[in-house]
Design a protein around this motif. Structure first.
Motif, PDB file in Angstrom:
ATOM      1  N   ASN B 386       0.808  -1.122  -0.107  1.00  0.00           N
ATOM      2  CA  ASN B 386      -0.066  -0.056  -0.167  1.00  0.00           C
ATOM      3  C   ASN B 386       0.926   1.387  -0.054  1.00  0.00           C
ATOM      4  N   PHE B 389       1.941   2.719  -3.266  1.00  0.00           N
ATOM      5  CA  PHE B 389       1.226   3.859  -4.104  1.00  0.00           C
ATOM      6  C   PHE B 389       1.852   5.368  -3.547  1.00  0.00           C
ATOM      7  N   THR B 424      -5.875   4.007  -7.959  1.00  0.00           N
ATOM      8  CA  THR B 424      -6.241   2.822  -6.765  1.00  0.00           C
ATOM      9  C   THR B 424      -6.363   3.736  -5.345  1.00  0.00           C
ATOM     10  N   ALA B 499      -8.212  -4.662  -5.112  1.00  0.00           N
ATOM     11  CA  ALA B 499      -7.769  -3.310  -6.024  1.00  0.00           C
ATOM     12  C   ALA B 499      -6.304  -3.259  -6.049  1.00  0.00           C
ATOM     13  N   PHE B 500      -5.975  -3.101  -4.495  1.00  0.00           N
ATOM     14  CA  PHE B 500      -4.575  -2.722  -4.180  1.00  0.00           C
ATOM     15  C   PHE B 500      -3.625  -3.950  -4.468  1.00  0.00           C
ATOM     16  N   ALA B 503      -3.158  -3.788  -8.343  1.00  0.00           N
ATOM     17  CA  ALA B 503      -2.714  -2.578  -8.899  1.00  0.00           C
ATOM     18  C   ALA B 503      -1.197  -2.563  -8.403  1.00  0.00           C
TER      19      ALA B 503
END
Lengths: 193, 568
Positions: B386, B389, B424, B499-500, B503
């Motif tokens: 995480n 990002f 994201t 999604a994380f 991505a």
């Protein structure tokens, strides 16, 4: 994708055997061998060998000649657990705390009631009260048991659990153990007889 | 007060000391090098490869890696759902509990597989021992090892040059379990039993209390579940009261050790990253970013709770102990604040006190920790991927400021990475703000709110922040039992988590394919205090500011109303 799913199925099966069956059973086996009393829930027995509670779980004490545990949001039902979850700003919480404070004041000689005696614990099963909260109940218990207050103070002092390593956690008294010790003391008059 | 400071300092020391030890060990494990455990574990590892027909040398591109993650988690969700629905006919059900209701089983299965561990269930009343062991315990391992695998794959993207391979998910998954999670969990579980956590298959104990009442005391195979619940930053309790229950967390020492366990892997993975990219300063820089935000939050929570509840200040109550509603005597304010900070910055969401009863400011910090979407240490594995990002975003901004095309560790950060990162991160406010906005317009869904006034909004906000960020803690007065919330939160958890993952792997795939450039003199260095400050700023601006209006209407409004003496 089909191959991936087959592999996934295999890994889930392997994980179930390894971490869902073997791991808990190995822990159970070793725990039951090394620390059987704790592994079974720290169950306290009375003189007759009957279970009367767990040393880690609060139970109801209503009688005024016993020390009282903290209020419980689950009514000391150890099949469940939980807090009031009441907001600090809620009328519901403030009313409950006010009512408890008035009830405590009726039997306590203290000018101020220790906060944990009028607030519900997080688990509803908090087995402890602070040493201060125990001392605050000492006059009531001594009077009703016709005992010297000093003896009760000494009993509490003997039951104060220290902080871990001297600085982690709080000084506290286990209510069940304290009340058990209280019952084991000879009442005044009995000792003379 | 002195004791509290000493405890928190010892905690910081423990984490700083364990991070390089554990981090280096994990780097060796994932590189396939020999470790202390190799003689014992390697035969088991090889047996699993052989039985499953897994070729440990096979390399996977990011798409394949993601497919493997999703396939495993899909099968896992279905298997867990089946266990919950069939627990009445499965063994080890001494209470004779019936099957878990479909919506609750769906929510619980997803909640464990996404490592959210939102407790819509009340363990001791809902789940059989078999569901706890073959269900909860297994999926604590599965979700954690999945996330750690993804984190390592993402690290490989930065560590390698011009390769499309991110490693092999099945190998990473198996090695995580065998070399990292199982050994630490085993030792921790035994330590917990030593402290008083039960580990038994016997039925609940029935006792006659001192005053002559009946009390039935729930117990079970608790220690083995709690150990991995903490280590894996899962956080789903064996009991309804989670880490507040004296059987999950009997002593101040068990409380301290469990807090260390929660932070152990997320903190150590920063060092693993540093080792993998060949510059441990890079790992320490990321560690510092997390530590700064963490300590800031911890101090605020502690101060707010220590001060007590102003609404009862006029009563004859000695509030020296602090705001004790929903807190346990043995932990005190330091033990409670420590868990509130660790449980919400990591993805654990484990609680040893009722966050719902925290003072508005004391409860606002955990909520904002969750809204930052688990990058302050975060989940074991998920915290790192995480954070990537935010790194992409921070380097993009830094590049704009110095007028250079952005790069990180010699890897050019280009349109594709920035698009992925921004898109994201946009999912987060969708789950955390849009879903509660819908819920509040549906009377049946809004009925889940327990408290009146601004605190009610806080409860709803917290529930969806917790689900989207895969945290799992709650303002637990919120009644998430309706079909709307069970379903909407299930979807929020799935979207937030996968999604994380997808991505993150996509970014790793494209980063890995790039050539690692030799650092030029004018690149922005990423091991300096400047970088740390930039990261903290980006996390606050993008992570926290989106939620500021909502937070102002919830906890902040409650704070000022309370200061004015208003109750609800």
């Amino acid at each position: 994708m089909l191959k991936e799913l087959r592999l996934a199925l295999f890994l889930i099966a392997a994980m179930t055997v390894l971490t869902g069956i073997a791991y808990p059973l190995v822990v159970t086996g070793i725990a039951q061998m090394l620390f059987p009393w704790r592994a079974n829930g720290s169950i306290v027995l009375d003189e007759a060998g009957q279970p009367i509670g767990s040393a880690l779980i609060a139970q109801r004490f209503d009688r005024p000649d016993y020390f009282h545990p903290r209020p419980s949001a689950v009514d000391y039902d150890a099949q469940g657990s939980g807090a009031s979850n009441a907001a600090p700003s809620s009328k519901r919480l403030i009313a409950a705390i006010t009512a408890r404070t008035e009830a405590e004041r009726a039997t306590s000689s203290e000018r101020k009631i220790p906060v944990e005696m009028v607030t519900a614990s997080a688990s509803g099963l908090d087995p402890h009260i602070s040493a201060d909260a125990a001392y605050a109940q000492a006059p009531r218990v001594a009077r009703l048991r016709n005992m010297a207050e000093g003896d009760i103070w000494k009993l509490i002092g003997d039951h104060v659990e220290d902080r871990s390593l001297g600085f982690i956690g709080e000084l506290r008294v286990n209510v069940l153990e304290l009340n058990r010790a209280l019952d084991a003391l000879p009442r005044q008059g009995e000792a003379v007889r | 007060m002195t004791e509290d400071t000493a405890q928190l300092l010892l905690f910081a020391l423990a984490i700083v000391a364990l991070t390089p030890l554990m981090g280096r060990y994990m780097a060796r494990v994932y590189a396939g090098e020999r470790t202390l455990l190799t003689p014992v574990v390697a035969p088991v590892e090889r047996a699993i490869y052989r039985l499953g027909g897994i070729d440990p040398a096979a390399e996977q591109r990011w798409t394949r890696y993601a497919t493997s993650v999703i396939a495993l988690n899909l099968v896992g969700t279905l298997a867990f759902y089946a266990i919950l629905r069939l627990q009445d006919v499965l063994p080890l059900n001494p209470r004779g509990l019936g099957p878990v209701e479909p919506a609750l089983a769906f929510n619980t299965a997803i909640s464990f597989i996404t490592s959210t561990n939102w407790q819509a269930y009340a363990g001791e009343r809902t789940l059989s021992y078999f569901s706890q062991m073959a269900g909860c315990t297994v999926y604590n391992f599965v979700s954690t090892a999945s996330a750690m695998g993804v984190a390592i794959a993402v690290m490989r993207g930065f560590a390698t040059s011009q390769t499309r391979s991110l490693g092999n998910f099945h190998v990473d998954f198996i090695r995580t379990n065998l070399y990292v999670l199982l050994p630490v969990a085993l030792i921790s579980a035994l330590f917990l039993v030593f402290e008083g956590v039960p580990q038994t298959l016997a039925d609940y104990a029935s006792v006659k209390t001192v005053e002559g009442g009946e009390q039935i005391i729930a117990r079970g195979p608790v220690a083995s579940q709690v150990a991995i619940k903490m280590l894996g930053t899962n956080g789903g309790g064996f009991f309804n009261a989670n880490g507040a229950h004296p059987f999950e967390n009997p002593t101040p020492l068990s409380n301290f050790v469990q807090a260390v366990l929660m932070l152990l892997i997320p903190a150590a993975l920063t060092y693993t990253f540093g080792t993998m990219v060949g510059d441990t300063r890079q790992g320490w820089a990321l560690f510092s970013v997390m530590a700064i935000v963490f300590v800031l939050g911890l101090v605020i929570i502690y101060a707010a709770e220590r001060a007590g509840n102003p609404m009862i200040a006029a009563l004859p109550i000695d509030q020296m102990a602090g705001n004790m509603e929903g807190k346990e005597t043995r932990f005190g304010m330091a033990g409670a604040a420590l868990w509130a900070a660790v449980g919400t910055t990591t993805a654990a969401g484990a609680v040893n006190s009722s966050l719902d009863s925290y003072t508005p400011i004391g409860g606002m910090v955990p909520m904002m920790n969750v809204q930052l979407s688990e990058v302050i240490f975060g989940g074991a594995g998920s915290g790192f991927y995480n954070l990537v990002f935010y790194i992409v975003l921070a380097m993009f901004i830094a590049g704009l400021m110095v007028g250079r095309s952005p790069d990180y560790l010699g890897k050019k950060i280009e349109v594709r990475e920035i698009k992925l990162a921004v898109l994201t991160l946009l999912i987060v406010p969708l789950g955390m703000l849009l879903l509660p906005a819908i819920a509040i317009m549906i009377p049946a869904a809004a009925a889940a709110i327990q408290d009146h006034g601004p605190h009610g909004l806080s409860e709803l906000l917290y529930a969806y922040a917790s689900a989207t960020a895969a945290n799992g803690s709650a303002f637990a007065g919120f009644d998430g039992g309706s079909t709307f919330h069970l379903t909407a939160q299930g979807l929020a958890m799935l979207a937030g988590r996968f999604a994380f993952i997808i991505a993150g792997l996509a970014i790793a795939g494209s980063i890995g394919a790039k050539r690692t450039a030799v650092a030029a003199l004018d690149t922005v260095p990423t091991h300096t205090p400047l970088f740390v400050a930039l990261m903290v700023a980006v996390i606050f601006i993008f992570g926290a500011l989106s939620f500021f209006p909502a937070v102002a209407l919830g906890p902040l409004a409650e704070h000022f109303e309370m200061r004015a003496g208003r109750s609800f």
